[in-house]
Design a protein around this motif. Structure first.
Motif, PDB file in Angstrom:
ATOM      1  N   SER A   1       0.839  -1.205   0.000  1.00  0.00           N
ATOM      2  CA  SER A   1       0.000   0.000   0.000  1.00  0.00           C
ATOM      3  C   SER A   1       0.868   1.247   0.000  1.00  0.00           C
ATOM      4  O   SER A   1       2.025   1.210   0.411  1.00  0.00           O
ATOM      5  CB  SER A   1      -0.893   0.041   1.248  1.00  0.00           C
ATOM      6  OG  SER A   1      -1.730  -1.075   1.312  1.00  0.00           O
TER       7      SER A   1
ATOM      8  N   ASP B   1       0.117   5.758   0.530  1.00  0.00           N
ATOM      9  CA  ASP B   1      -0.792   6.891   0.661  1.00  0.00           C
ATOM     10  C   ASP B   1      -0.352   7.969  -0.323  1.00  0.00           C
ATOM     11  O   ASP B   1       0.845   8.258  -0.449  1.00  0.00           O
ATOM     12  CB  ASP B   1      -0.766   7.444   2.086  1.00  0.00           C
ATOM     13  CG  ASP B   1      -1.340   6.469   3.105  1.00  0.00           C
ATOM     14  OD1 ASP B   1      -1.946   5.453   2.701  1.00  0.00           O
ATOM     15  OD2 ASP B   1      -1.173   6.715   4.315  1.00  0.00           O
TER      16      ASP B   1
ATOM     17  N   GLU C   1      -8.933   3.751  -1.028  1.00  0.00           N
ATOM     18  CA  GLU C   1      -9.727   4.211   0.113  1.00  0.00           C
ATOM     19  C   GLU C   1      -9.407   5.670   0.411  1.00  0.00           C
ATOM     20  O   GLU C   1      -8.233   6.056   0.399  1.00  0.00           O
ATOM     21  CB  GLU C   1      -9.411   3.375   1.350  1.00  0.00           C
ATOM     22  CG  GLU C   1      -9.668   1.894   1.175  1.00  0.00           C
ATOM     23  CD  GLU C   1      -9.131   1.074   2.333  1.00  0.00           C
ATOM     24  OE1 GLU C   1      -9.947   0.414   2.977  1.00  0.00           O
ATOM     25  OE2 GLU C   1      -7.910   1.135   2.578  1.00  0.00           O
TER      26      GLU C   1
ATOM     27  N   LEU D   1      -8.607   8.870   2.629  1.00  0.00           N
ATOM     28  CA  LEU D   1      -7.984   9.103   3.925  1.00  0.00           C
ATOM     29  C   LEU D   1      -8.696  10.255   4.622  1.00  0.00           C
ATOM     30  O   LEU D   1      -9.135  11.206   3.965  1.00  0.00           O
ATOM     31  CB  LEU D   1      -6.501   9.428   3.758  1.00  0.00           C
ATOM     32  CG  LEU D   1      -5.645   8.304   3.163  1.00  0.00           C
ATOM     33  CD1 LEU D   1      -4.236   8.811   2.856  1.00  0.00           C
ATOM     34  CD2 LEU D   1      -5.595   7.119   4.112  1.00  0.00           C
TER      35      LEU D   1
ATOM     36  N   GLY E   1      -6.699  12.831   0.418  1.00  0.00           N
ATOM     37  CA  GLY E   1      -5.875  11.894  -0.330  1.00  0.00           C
ATOM     38  C   GLY E   1      -6.449  10.493  -0.274  1.00  0.00           C
ATOM     39  O   GLY E   1      -7.608  10.293   0.117  1.00  0.00           O
ATOM     40  N   SER E   2      -5.619   9.524  -0.635  1.00  0.00           N
ATOM     41  CA  SER E   2      -6.092   8.146  -0.749  1.00  0.00           C
ATOM     42  C   SER E   2      -5.029   7.164  -0.313  1.00  0.00           C
ATOM     43  O   SER E   2      -3.837   7.428  -0.444  1.00  0.00           O
ATOM     44  CB  SER E   2      -6.429   7.816  -2.214  1.00  0.00           C
ATOM     45  OG  SER E   2      -7.344   8.718  -2.751  1.00  0.00           O
ATOM     46  N   ARG E   3      -5.480   6.029   0.161  1.00  0.00           N
ATOM     47  CA  ARG E   3      -4.600   4.875   0.359  1.00  0.00           C
ATOM     48  C   ARG E   3      -4.869   3.935  -0.806  1.00  0.00           C
ATOM     49  O   ARG E   3      -6.003   3.520  -1.030  1.00  0.00           O
ATOM     50  CB  ARG E   3      -4.873   4.166   1.674  1.00  0.00           C
ATOM     51  CG  ARG E   3      -4.090   2.835   1.768  1.00  0.00           C
ATOM     52  CD  ARG E   3      -3.955   2.344   3.172  1.00  0.00           C
ATOM     53  NE  ARG E   3      -3.124   3.308   3.890  1.00  0.00           N
ATOM     54  CZ  ARG E   3      -3.327   3.643   5.162  1.00  0.00           C
ATOM     55  NH1 ARG E   3      -4.289   3.089   5.854  1.00  0.00           N
ATOM     56  NH2 ARG E   3      -2.543   4.533   5.743  1.00  0.00           N
TER      57      ARG E   3
ATOM     58  N   SER F   1      -3.975   0.307  -2.311  1.00  0.00           N
ATOM     59  CA  SER F   1      -3.431  -1.006  -1.977  1.00  0.00           C
ATOM     60  C   SER F   1      -3.515  -1.899  -3.205  1.00  0.00           C
ATOM     61  O   SER F   1      -4.460  -1.802  -3.994  1.00  0.00           O
ATOM     62  CB  SER F   1      -4.219  -1.654  -0.839  1.00  0.00           C
ATOM     63  OG  SER F   1      -4.175  -0.859   0.319  1.00  0.00           O
TER      64      SER F   1
ATOM     65  N   ALA G   1       2.838   6.405  -7.262  1.00  0.00           N
ATOM     66  CA  ALA G   1       2.668   7.710  -6.616  1.00  0.00           C
ATOM     67  C   ALA G   1       3.292   8.823  -7.454  1.00  0.00           C
ATOM     68  O   ALA G   1       2.685   9.891  -7.644  1.00  0.00           O
ATOM     69  CB  ALA G   1       3.275   7.688  -5.210  1.00  0.00           C
TER      70      ALA G   1
END
Length: 154
Positions: free
Chosen positions: A7, A9, A97, A99, A103-105, A107, A142
């Motif tokens: 994962s 972020d 997902e 945060l 932002g987002s996680r 995975s 990223a």
């Protein structure tokens, strides 16, 4: 074999991440350190988009077919992977997902549904190699997301 999950972020929204990941050709940009010779078929995005690649991992090369089989915007993309002349079947699942702080996680879980005997006998080493490669994938994802969203906003 046990699955492998990595994962990261990122500052982008789940919608921005999903929009980027939904385009199969974008995956080449963050996986080309071990997936090469990308050839595409089907739609450019969404269910049915497909790529045939050559995977060079752990000192071996194999052809892999990657096809998106499920998509749930902006949360999840499921890819089916077939390699080793059909002896290796796996699913790659991107989960996005939001945060709490923005932002987002993102995975990515790689799950073997069938594996050649050599993979099973060397499972700890195979899993470690896949985890290491996919950690690099997440870092590169990223960076590519940042470039993509920056360019889209320009």
């Amino acid at each position: 074999m046990k699955s492998v999950t990595v994962s990261i972020d990122v500052p982008q929204t789940p919608e921005q991440v999903y929009d980027f990941l939904d385009v199969m050709a974008h995956h080449e940009r963050f996986t080309n350190h071990y997936l090469t010779d990308w050839r595409y078929s089907g739609p450019g995005r969404g269910i049915g988009s497909c790529a045939m690649v050559t995977a060079a991992l752990g000192g071996t090369k194999t052809d892999v077919t990657i096809e998106v089989v499920e998509a749930e915007a902006p949360r999840r993309i499921v890819e089916r992977n077939v390699s080793a002349a059909g002896r290796r079947l796996a699913n790659g699942v991107y989960t996005i997902e939001p945060l709490a702080a923005g932002g987002s996680r993102v995975s990515f879980t790689y799950t073997w549904t069938r594996a050649p005997l050599a993979d099973r006998l060397l499972a700890p080493a195979v899993r470690a190699t896949v985890r290491r490669a996919n950690r690099t994938v997440m870092r590169r994802l990223a960076a590519e997301l940042a470039r993509h969203v920056s360019a889209a906003g320009a």
